[in-house]
Design a protein around this motif. Structure first.
Motif, PDB file in Angstrom:
ATOM      1  N   ALA A   1      -2.813   1.626  -8.667  1.00  0.00           N
ATOM      2  CA  ALA A   1      -3.000   1.999  -7.339  1.00  0.00           C
ATOM      3  C   ALA A   1      -4.057   1.481  -6.853  1.00  0.00           C
ATOM      4  O   ALA A   1      -4.084   0.979  -5.565  1.00  0.00           O
ATOM      5  N   TYR A   2      -5.288   1.240  -7.576  1.00  0.00           N
ATOM      6  CA  TYR A   2      -6.303   0.669  -6.889  1.00  0.00           C
ATOM      7  C   TYR A   2      -6.102  -0.757  -6.415  1.00  0.00           C
ATOM      8  O   TYR A   2      -6.408  -1.094  -5.482  1.00  0.00           O
ATOM      9  N   LEU A   3      -5.454  -1.489  -7.510  1.00  0.00           N
ATOM     10  CA  LEU A   3      -5.106  -3.146  -7.324  1.00  0.00           C
ATOM     11  C   LEU A   3      -4.144  -3.055  -6.171  1.00  0.00           C
ATOM     12  O   LEU A   3      -4.421  -4.014  -5.134  1.00  0.00           O
TER      13      LEU A   3
ATOM     14  N   MET B   1      -3.952  -1.029  -3.579  1.00  0.00           N
ATOM     15  CA  MET B   1      -4.859  -0.620  -2.060  1.00  0.00           C
ATOM     16  C   MET B   1      -5.958  -1.679  -1.890  1.00  0.00           C
ATOM     17  O   MET B   1      -6.402  -1.709  -0.857  1.00  0.00           O
ATOM     18  N   ALA B   2      -6.356  -2.384  -2.920  1.00  0.00           N
ATOM     19  CA  ALA B   2      -7.625  -3.230  -2.828  1.00  0.00           C
ATOM     20  C   ALA B   2      -7.236  -4.268  -1.571  1.00  0.00           C
ATOM     21  O   ALA B   2      -6.260  -4.990  -1.658  1.00  0.00           O
ATOM     22  N   GLU B   3      -8.348  -4.708  -0.750  1.00  0.00           N
ATOM     23  CA  GLU B   3      -8.261  -5.626   0.202  1.00  0.00           C
ATOM     24  C   GLU B   3      -8.349  -7.076  -0.322  1.00  0.00           C
ATOM     25  O   GLU B   3      -9.290  -7.260  -1.378  1.00  0.00           O
TER      26      GLU B   3
ATOM     27  N   ARG C   1       0.744  -1.169   0.072  1.00  0.00           N
ATOM     28  CA  ARG C   1       0.009  -0.006   0.179  1.00  0.00           C
ATOM     29  C   ARG C   1       0.881   1.318   0.059  1.00  0.00           C
ATOM     30  O   ARG C   1       0.616   2.346  -0.664  1.00  0.00           O
TER      31      ARG C   1
ATOM     32  N   VAL D   1       0.528   6.860  -8.225  1.00  0.00           N
ATOM     33  CA  VAL D   1      -0.059   8.015  -8.076  1.00  0.00           C
ATOM     34  C   VAL D   1       0.497   9.261  -8.237  1.00  0.00           C
ATOM     35  O   VAL D   1       0.284  10.412  -9.099  1.00  0.00           O
TER      36      VAL D   1
ATOM     37  N   SER E   1       2.133   2.270  -3.390  1.00  0.00           N
ATOM     38  CA  SER E   1       1.009   2.770  -4.225  1.00  0.00           C
ATOM     39  C   SER E   1       1.551   4.311  -4.522  1.00  0.00           C
ATOM     40  O   SER E   1       0.951   4.585  -5.758  1.00  0.00           O
TER      41      SER E   1
ATOM     42  N   LEU F   1      -3.756   4.753 -12.318  1.00  0.00           N
ATOM     43  CA  LEU F   1      -4.781   4.492 -11.163  1.00  0.00           C
ATOM     44  C   LEU F   1      -5.280   3.255 -11.054  1.00  0.00           C
ATOM     45  O   LEU F   1      -5.747   3.110  -9.973  1.00  0.00           O
ATOM     46  N   SER F   2      -5.352   2.566 -11.839  1.00  0.00           N
ATOM     47  CA  SER F   2      -5.927   1.240 -11.861  1.00  0.00           C
ATOM     48  C   SER F   2      -4.781   0.508 -11.012  1.00  0.00           C
ATOM     49  O   SER F   2      -5.198  -0.550 -10.115  1.00  0.00           O
TER      50      SER F   2
END
Length: 110
Positions: free
Chosen positions: A93-95, A97-99, A54, A61, A57, A90-91
């Motif tokens: 970063a989302y991946l 940070m995703a739980e 995390r 960004v 990430s 951004l995808s």
């Protein structure tokens, strides 16, 4: 690398004199304070508090923020490929940070 720069770079001795001007000195201090001291301290705290994946990430960004700031403050053009790159970043970063749900193997359930 320093030795090579001293030998091959034109104007190296003028640069080493430290007579850079107020703008260059202020820029250097800004990078030292915000880019190094605050940035490193914040990253180390993020590593401790939220983990490596995390905290990492930020690498996804930061380029997006740089493109947005360049467009807002310096009127840089944002092309179609820039937008595609921003979506990819951004995808990522989302991946990051995703739980991710964790399940135990059936052999270990009691």
């Amino acid at each position: 690398m320093l030795v090579a720069a001293l030998i091959f770079e034109p104007g190296v001795f003028a640069a080493l004199s430290g007579n850079w001007g107020m703008t260059a000195w202020l820029s250097w201090f800004f990078l030292v304070i915000f880019g190094s001291l605050i940035g490193y301290t914040t990253y180390m705290r993020l590593l401790r508090d939220i983990g490596a994946s995390r905290a990492g990430s930020y690498a996804f960004v930061s380029p997006v923020i740089a493109v947005v700031l360049g467009a807002l403050f310096f009127s840089e053009r944002v092309t179609f490929f820039d937008v595609i790159g921003i979506i990819v970043m951004l995808s990522g970063a989302y991946l990051a940070m995703a739980e991710v749900p964790t399940t135990k193997p059936a052999a270990f359930e009691t």
